[in-house]
Scaffold this motif. Structure first.
Motif, mmCIF file in Angstrom:
data_model
loop_
_atom_site.group_PDB
_atom_site.id
_atom_site.type_symbol
_atom_site.label_atom_id
_atom_site.label_comp_id
_atom_site.label_asym_id
_atom_site.label_seq_id
_atom_site.Cartn_x
_atom_site.Cartn_y
_atom_site.Cartn_z
ATOM 1 N N TRP A 1 0.859 -1.250 -0.139
ATOM 2 C CA TRP A 1 0.024 0.401 0.068
ATOM 3 C C TRP A 1 0.967 1.087 0.317
ATOM 4 O O TRP A 1 0.201 2.212 -0.886
ATOM 5 C CB TRP A 1 -1.661 0.268 1.502
ATOM 6 N N LEU A 2 2.295 1.081 0.537
ATOM 7 C CA LEU A 2 2.544 2.276 0.985
ATOM 8 C C LEU A 2 3.445 2.437 -0.420
ATOM 9 O O LEU A 2 3.609 3.495 -0.735
ATOM 10 C CB LEU A 2 3.912 2.694 1.931
ATOM 11 N N MET A 3 3.482 1.326 -1.400
ATOM 12 C CA MET A 3 4.293 1.407 -2.924
ATOM 13 C C MET A 3 3.938 2.202 -3.595
ATOM 14 O O MET A 3 3.845 3.486 -4.257
ATOM 15 C CB MET A 3 5.025 0.842 -2.633
ATOM 16 N N THR A 4 2.620 1.777 -3.796
ATOM 17 C CA THR A 4 1.691 2.593 -4.555
ATOM 18 C C THR A 4 0.897 3.492 -4.325
ATOM 19 O O THR A 4 0.421 4.625 -5.076
ATOM 20 C CB THR A 4 -0.187 1.233 -4.438
ATOM 21 N N HIS A 5 1.252 4.210 -3.203
ATOM 22 C CA HIS A 5 0.179 5.489 -2.947
ATOM 23 C C HIS A 5 1.708 6.396 -2.465
ATOM 24 O O HIS A 5 1.574 7.137 -1.496
ATOM 25 C CB HIS A 5 -0.033 5.325 -1.501
ATOM 26 N N ASP A 6 3.159 6.752 -2.896
ATOM 27 C CA ASP A 6 3.995 6.963 -3.158
ATOM 28 C C ASP A 6 4.184 7.936 -3.625
ATOM 29 O O ASP A 6 4.174 8.155 -5.070
ATOM 30 C CB ASP A 6 5.134 6.077 -2.544
ATOM 31 N N THR A 7 4.038 9.008 -3.492
ATOM 32 C CA THR A 7 4.205 10.541 -4.031
ATOM 33 C C THR A 7 5.547 11.687 -3.774
ATOM 34 O O THR A 7 5.618 12.272 -4.294
ATOM 35 C CB THR A 7 3.106 11.619 -3.365
ATOM 36 N N SER A 8 6.392 10.973 -2.975
ATOM 37 C CA SER A 8 7.629 11.094 -2.607
ATOM 38 C C SER A 8 8.168 11.617 -4.301
ATOM 39 O O SER A 8 9.501 12.793 -4.521
ATOM 40 C CB SER A 8 8.303 10.911 -2.056
ATOM 41 N N THR A 9 8.183 10.972 -5.646
ATOM 42 C CA THR A 9 8.728 10.650 -6.515
ATOM 43 C C THR A 9 8.250 11.647 -7.633
ATOM 44 O O THR A 9 6.654 11.846 -7.806
ATOM 45 C CB THR A 9 9.318 9.663 -6.977
ATOM 46 N N PRO A 10 8.656 12.745 -8.170
ATOM 47 C CA PRO A 10 7.576 14.036 -8.326
ATOM 48 C C PRO A 10 7.739 13.541 -9.804
ATOM 49 O O PRO A 10 7.994 12.302 -10.604
ATOM 50 C CB PRO A 10 8.944 15.001 -8.598
ATOM 51 N N GLN A 11 6.160 13.776 -10.446
ATOM 52 C CA GLN A 11 6.057 13.339 -11.382
ATOM 53 C C GLN A 11 7.108 13.843 -12.845
ATOM 54 O O GLN A 11 6.133 13.213 -13.764
ATOM 55 C CB GLN A 11 4.285 13.672 -11.913
ATOM 56 N N SER A 12 7.559 15.034 -12.519
ATOM 57 C CA SER A 12 8.149 15.674 -13.895
ATOM 58 C C SER A 12 9.411 14.541 -13.808
ATOM 59 O O SER A 12 9.966 14.656 -15.258
ATOM 60 C CB SER A 12 8.563 17.484 -13.181
ATOM 61 N N VAL A 13 9.985 13.547 -13.581
ATOM 62 C CA VAL A 13 10.911 12.904 -13.843
ATOM 63 C C VAL A 13 10.974 12.311 -15.045
ATOM 64 O O VAL A 13 9.919 11.239 -15.328
ATOM 65 C CB VAL A 13 11.067 11.817 -12.448
ATOM 66 N N VAL A 14 12.063 12.358 -15.372
ATOM 67 C CA VAL A 14 12.110 12.201 -17.241
ATOM 68 C C VAL A 14 12.579 10.146 -16.732
ATOM 69 O O VAL A 14 13.863 9.866 -15.439
ATOM 70 C CB VAL A 14 13.300 12.661 -18.020
ATOM 71 N N ALA A 15 12.042 9.678 -17.700
ATOM 72 C CA ALA A 15 12.311 7.651 -17.781
ATOM 73 C C ALA A 15 14.105 7.799 -18.389
ATOM 74 O O ALA A 15 14.594 8.690 -18.995
ATOM 75 C CB ALA A 15 11.650 7.486 -18.561
ATOM 76 N N ASP A 16 14.811 6.690 -17.678
ATOM 77 C CA ASP A 16 15.985 6.551 -18.045
ATOM 78 C C ASP A 16 15.823 6.564 -19.747
ATOM 79 O O ASP A 16 16.941 7.005 -20.430
ATOM 80 C CB ASP A 16 16.768 5.692 -17.268
ATOM 81 N N ASN A 17 15.170 5.942 -20.399
ATOM 82 C CA ASN A 17 14.708 5.445 -21.514
ATOM 83 C C ASN A 17 14.680 6.226 -22.558
ATOM 84 O O ASN A 17 14.031 5.554 -23.584
ATOM 85 C CB ASN A 17 14.957 4.208 -21.947
ATOM 86 N N ALA A 18 13.903 7.025 -21.534
ATOM 87 C CA ALA A 18 12.914 8.364 -22.958
ATOM 88 C C ALA A 18 13.883 9.021 -23.996
ATOM 89 O O ALA A 18 15.429 8.953 -23.995
ATOM 90 C CB ALA A 18 12.438 9.632 -22.316
ATOM 91 N N SER A 19 13.466 9.881 -24.912
ATOM 92 C CA SER A 19 14.119 10.162 -26.116
ATOM 93 C C SER A 19 14.881 11.177 -25.766
ATOM 94 O O SER A 19 15.126 11.828 -26.344
ATOM 95 C CB SER A 19 12.728 10.421 -27.657
ATOM 96 N N GLN A 20 14.324 11.847 -25.016
ATOM 97 C CA GLN A 20 15.243 13.239 -24.409
ATOM 98 C C GLN A 20 15.837 12.871 -23.273
ATOM 99 O O GLN A 20 17.053 13.976 -23.151
ATOM 100 C CB GLN A 20 13.902 14.339 -23.818
ATOM 101 N N SER A 21 16.343 11.135 -23.172
ATOM 102 C CA SER A 21 17.405 11.770 -22.217
ATOM 103 C C SER A 21 18.238 10.378 -23.705
ATOM 104 O O SER A 21 18.966 10.218 -22.953
ATOM 105 C CB SER A 21 16.917 10.468 -21.335
ATOM 106 N N THR A 22 18.156 10.938 -24.846
ATOM 107 C CA THR A 22 19.120 9.981 -25.507
ATOM 108 C C THR A 22 20.256 11.238 -25.776
ATOM 109 O O THR A 22 20.877 12.226 -25.820
ATOM 110 C CB THR A 22 18.553 9.782 -26.601
#
Length: 219
Positions: A74-95
């Motif tokens: 429950w804690l892991m699924t409701h964790d809001t500590s990670t900002p929503q703006s974080v870009v994934a490691d394999n996103a195109s803008q991280s190439t």
């Protein structure tokens, strides 16, 4: 070696057909009295069924392991500590760069050091051990050069590539919680469940026809 392989074939799991599952289970529809008579010898005599003795019903709250497991989830699924703006490691803008062979992209490197390549490229590259201590853009550059050498290709740096000094390592999320956090999460989970059940019951009662009313079925 940390490398992703794009275009990999995933196993396709086809569910068993309905007819096959019925045949395997031995369950057939009752079609006549003759069938009933033929199968009557396999029916359970209810009078011979005895209640289980010594069985005690327990709830998740009474099982410490299950209690903590559910609370942690429950804690892991409701964790809001990670900002929503974080870009994934394999996103195109991280190439970071691309390796091309005969004008075609066969490997893509990212600023975090990870990479993705075609199956054919992975087969040619084989096992390639990363040097110890490399990470981020430095690792991406080393991999790009090594892949290009083995594949006979060229490296093209992406406009989104960053330097090692600009790279900020992604912090790993801790999944260790205190006793207070686990207990509070379990209570919050129970409250959520009770609220959802109350809403469903309210919706059901509202949809039921009121006493004394009748429906016109002539249409």
């Amino acid at each position: 070696m940390m490398s992703g392989v794009s275009g990999a074939t995933l196993p396709y799991l086809r569910p068993a057909s309905t007819s096959a599952s019925h045949a395997a289970s031995g369950l057939q529809p009752e079609v006549s009295d003759t069938t009933d008579a033929a199968t009557s010898g396999f029916r359970i005599d209810v009078s011979q069924v005895k209640p289980l003795s010594g069985v005690k019903m327990i709830s998740a709250a009474d099982d410490p392991v299950l209690h903590d497991l559910m609370a942690t989830n429950w804690l892991m699924t409701h964790d809001t500590s990670t900002p929503q703006s974080v870009v994934a490691d394999n996103a195109s803008q991280s190439t970071y760069a691309q390796v091309k062979v005969d004008g075609k992209v066969v490997v893509t490197l990212y600023n975090g050091g990870s990479s993705a390549m075609t199956n054919a490229a992975a087969a040619k590259v084989g096992k390639l051990e990363d040097p110890p201590g490399l990470s981020g853009p430095d690792l991406a550059q080393w991999r790009a050069d090594s892949y290009a050498e083995r594949l006979g290709g060229t490296v093209e740096k992406a406009p989104t590539a960053i330097t090692q000094s600009q790279w900020i390592p992604r912090e790993s999320r801790s999944t260790s919680y205190s006793r207070e956090q686990l207990d509070a999460a379990f209570q919050a989970m129970l409250a959520e469940g009770q609220k959802a059940a109350a809403q469903q019951q309210s919706s059901y009662l509202t949809s039921r026809p009121q006493p004394g009313t009748s429906a016109d079925l002539s249409a």
